[in-house]
Design an enzyme around this catalytic site. Sequence first.
Site, short mmCIF file in Angstrom:
data_model
loop_
_atom_site.label_atom_id
_atom_site.label_comp_id
_atom_site.label_asym_id
_atom_site.label_seq_id
_atom_site.Cartn_x
_atom_site.Cartn_y
_atom_site.Cartn_z
CG ASP A 11 34.48 32.87 46.67
OD1 ASP A 11 34.36 34.05 47.05
OD2 ASP A 11 34.09 31.90 47.35
CD GLU A 69 35.17 36.21 51.21
OE1 GLU A 69 34.61 37.06 50.50
OE2 GLU A 69 34.74 35.05 51.37
#
Length: 903
Positions: free
Chosen positions: A474, A549
């Site tokens: 992330d 994702e």
Amino acid sequence: MHVKRLSTALSLLLVGLQAATGNAASPLTTAASQTVVISSWDLQSSAKTPNDLEALSKPGFDTSSWHHVKSSKCTLMGCLIETGVYNETNLFYSTNLQKVDEKQFLMPWNYRNEFSLEPGSGKHFFLQTHGISSRADIFLNGQQVASKSEQAGSYVGKSYEITKYVNKSNALAIQVHPTSYYYDFALGWVDWNPWPTDNGTGIWRDVEIRQTGPVALSPLRIVTKIGDTYDKLSQPATVALKAKAQNLENKPITITATGTVARITDGRPIPLIWTKTFTIPALSTTDIILENTVQNPAIWWPKQWGDQPLYAASISISTSDNNNQISDLQSANFGFRSVTSKLNSYNDVTYSVNGVPFQVIGAGYAPNMFLRFDPIKWETELKYVLDLGFNTVRLEGKNEHPELYDIADRLGVFLMPGWECCDKWEAWSYNQDLAVPTPVWNNEDYKIANESMLHEAAMLQTHPSVLTFLIGSDYWTDERATPIYLNALKANDWQTPIIASASKRGFSNLTGPGGMKMEGPYDWVPPNYWYDVEPYASRYGAAFGFGSELGAGVGTPELSSLKKFLNQGELDDLWKAPNKALYHMSRVGSEFTTRKIYNDALWKRLGAPTGLDDYLMKAQIMDYEATRAQFEAFGVNWNAKRPATGIIYWMLNNAWPSLHWNIWDYYMKPAGSYFGAKVGSRKEHVVYDPVGKSVWLVDRSLSTSGGDRKVEVEVVDLSGKVVLSQEYQVARYPGASNRVGSLSGQGALGGIKDVVFLKLVLKDGTKVIDRNVYWVSKDLDVLNWGKSEWYVTPVTRYADYTGLNKLATADVSVTAAAAAGKGEVVVTLENKAKVVAFFVSLNLVDKDGNDVLPVRWDDNYVSLWPGEKLTLTARSVVGSKGIWNPSAVHVGGKNVGKKTVRL
Ligand SMILES: *[C@@H]1O[C@H](CO)[C@@H](O)[C@H](O)[C@H]1NC(C)=O
Ligand SMILES: *[C@@H]1O[C@H](CO)[C@@H](O)[C@H](O)[C@H]1NC(C)=O
Ligand SMILES: *[C@@H]1O[C@H](CO)[C@@H](O)[C@H](O)[C@H]1NC(C)=O
Ligand SMILES: *[C@@H]1O[C@H](CO)[C@@H](O)[C@H](O)[C@H]1NC(C)=O
Ligand SMILES: *[C@@H]1O[C@H](CO)[C@@H](O)[C@H](O)[C@H]1NC(C)=O
């Protein structure tokens, strides 16, 4: 015991050979170059043992009252499941997992094993770890081999020389310390599922004993170079075998290093064998590099594009002052293939494989919650991946074991390993999303990161299935960690693209932008979400760029699976309490504990469910259209102005029985999300774009075979009346997507009043190569992009599909036969009705009515036109644990009565 026994010149070519040793009294290793896995453990909590590792690690200590594990690796929970203290089936039922006592894991536990060795002059012994969660003290024969500050980090693997502690009888004691996801470099779960009660603490990867002569080798690195464009792939390839040779003696030693390279399949090219001598100063290390040329290299391809030829390579070394006996040997398999990447003008990354632009199509992997890796299950999963038309699996910080990569190499599936998000691994000062207790990295943490990267790079480097490595997920790595990771990869001759992070939040100057986006969604969005194309092509997860994702969050298990983990009250909640927090959704505290967003859409679009069966049928319809639209839109936009370069659906599978985020459920049962993804990912595929109201031909082939194609388009209404029937003749453009025509006219889909069905059929001559049926409503769902959250874009008006509830019942005749000895069941369906038989599902069951799994259906949840006949085949998955014993097919459908057809 697993022994890698490779000593003669001939056996150098048989890489991966494993033999079994006899009883515990015979020595674990008997010759240089052997590596043996410690194959079982005695296990006990430190609360029940003397707090004295010196004593515990002396031969003869009585462990009869301990747990006895027959596995070479297991976390504490994994071990306790194996020994029957817990039962996974029961643990995963309802809320049982909550009842496991966490306190028992807030203290150290001891793993212990005894084994024989034959020490002697010129022999050296090593204890090799590959990661223990998350810290361990290691003692052998009453001596400390490593402290918990040396053996720290779940991915830190080290080779400790133990020669001076080794005896004929040996006792090894490893004390593992409790893992915290905030303080330790472990394998965390964020919001995927409840956390395992032990946080994954324990010996989750193998521990090995290794014997060498006076010079020891590091793992092999293999550097290959092939022609850099598709046209030049037949040019000779170069290969360099590399390993560090460490002189363990206090005198210079001259070694002869022998390199071998051979095709693994039956001896096509003559194996290459060549030698070179090196002199290594006393107690020093030299990098051995053996280069050669391979004529006519066989090129490794992802499965959709070709074969997976593998080569075996080895370096062995012998020392002249020891009768040319082998001192050590390292071997590995590899493939000739290249992977490159580049950024386009939007800073989106595009990969190329063997010089050909490559659209990544895949999903995110979850290991078993208790890290119980099963190679047979993984092979089955990869066979599902290939059946789906996917080419890649993303492993986010769940790098598993070498077998995982071996199997992917063999089957031709790419893997995207990397480090994980949301815990210690990303404890940067600028990370906005960390749980409060997570401290930013200190000096020791950078050291653990270095050692973790060094170990994983060495494990992964030779595998052709490794597409890339994501050093951040992330968030991007900070300015101190980035060069540590890059240098560790470089030290291991890393050859594929290194990506800064899976998101566009930032990057280090040393890597540049990673080119992947992580903008959601993770919860339900309608099919038209993905077609947010030009002039926008910039909004969140829509089909442009590389989505690392993303998905509509679907993956509802069918009833037979749900009954395995939900009690009656929990089953009722699914349709009677649509906004309730459910334990089998994401972890408590996450955004995904309820099915509210999904259920709002289901209720409004398809009508309030009348019971559990009706809810589950509607859920499968929702799941199917969600995954199909996502994979189709990325296919359609592959060569758009802002291309869709890659897609990783969130997620592939689940760590435990979950109600969402999967392509197949925990029990390996394919349902709506599977078959939608499978249709959407077909190699040659006709697609309806609901936003442009147009038909596209997506061709994911590497090269042309066969001539022009024909696309047949037909629309019928709910009463079965034909609204439109037309066809197109289209040329082939492999590796591209092309618009075939428009259906926006009043006579087509422009003027519809209620739900209609649209069928697209792609033909090569008379042969059907693709068939795709949509249910199309009068109006599209309306998205409110301005109100998007990181996990969803809300819908302000839902498309109305309630007309589907008015469909007359369709009588479908079904015949089913098992093809003797072939592991196949062939089912023929014929729609005898005047209306479409909508969303017909087929399920194979055994004589007790249990699902026959794993299974590959060539299609399922199909819709048949009035009078249409379809033949579908179900195949067993060879090499899987499933027993192929189907005895009947259960048939159902939205407007088709349930029936059982015996084989
Ligand atoms: C676990 O429990 C289930 C259900 O009670 C049972 O069928 C299964 O055999 C048990 N597994 C083991 C390994 O004991
Ligand atoms: C090796 O084992 C023998 C016999 O048990 C024992 O006397 C000796 O002290 C051991 N040596 C070491 C280094 O542990
Ligand atoms: C697991 O990790 C969490 C978060 O760091 C921590 O609160 C919890 O106590 C840990 N549990 C165990 C058994 O170590
Ligand atoms: C990482 O580890 C390697 C091998 O031990 C060492 O050479 C290197 O200096 C380390 N890097 C840092 C930044 O500590
Ligand atoms: C990265 O590069 C930019 C542009 O050259 C520069 O402004 C910035 O200070 C650099 N950051 C670091 C941490 O070196």
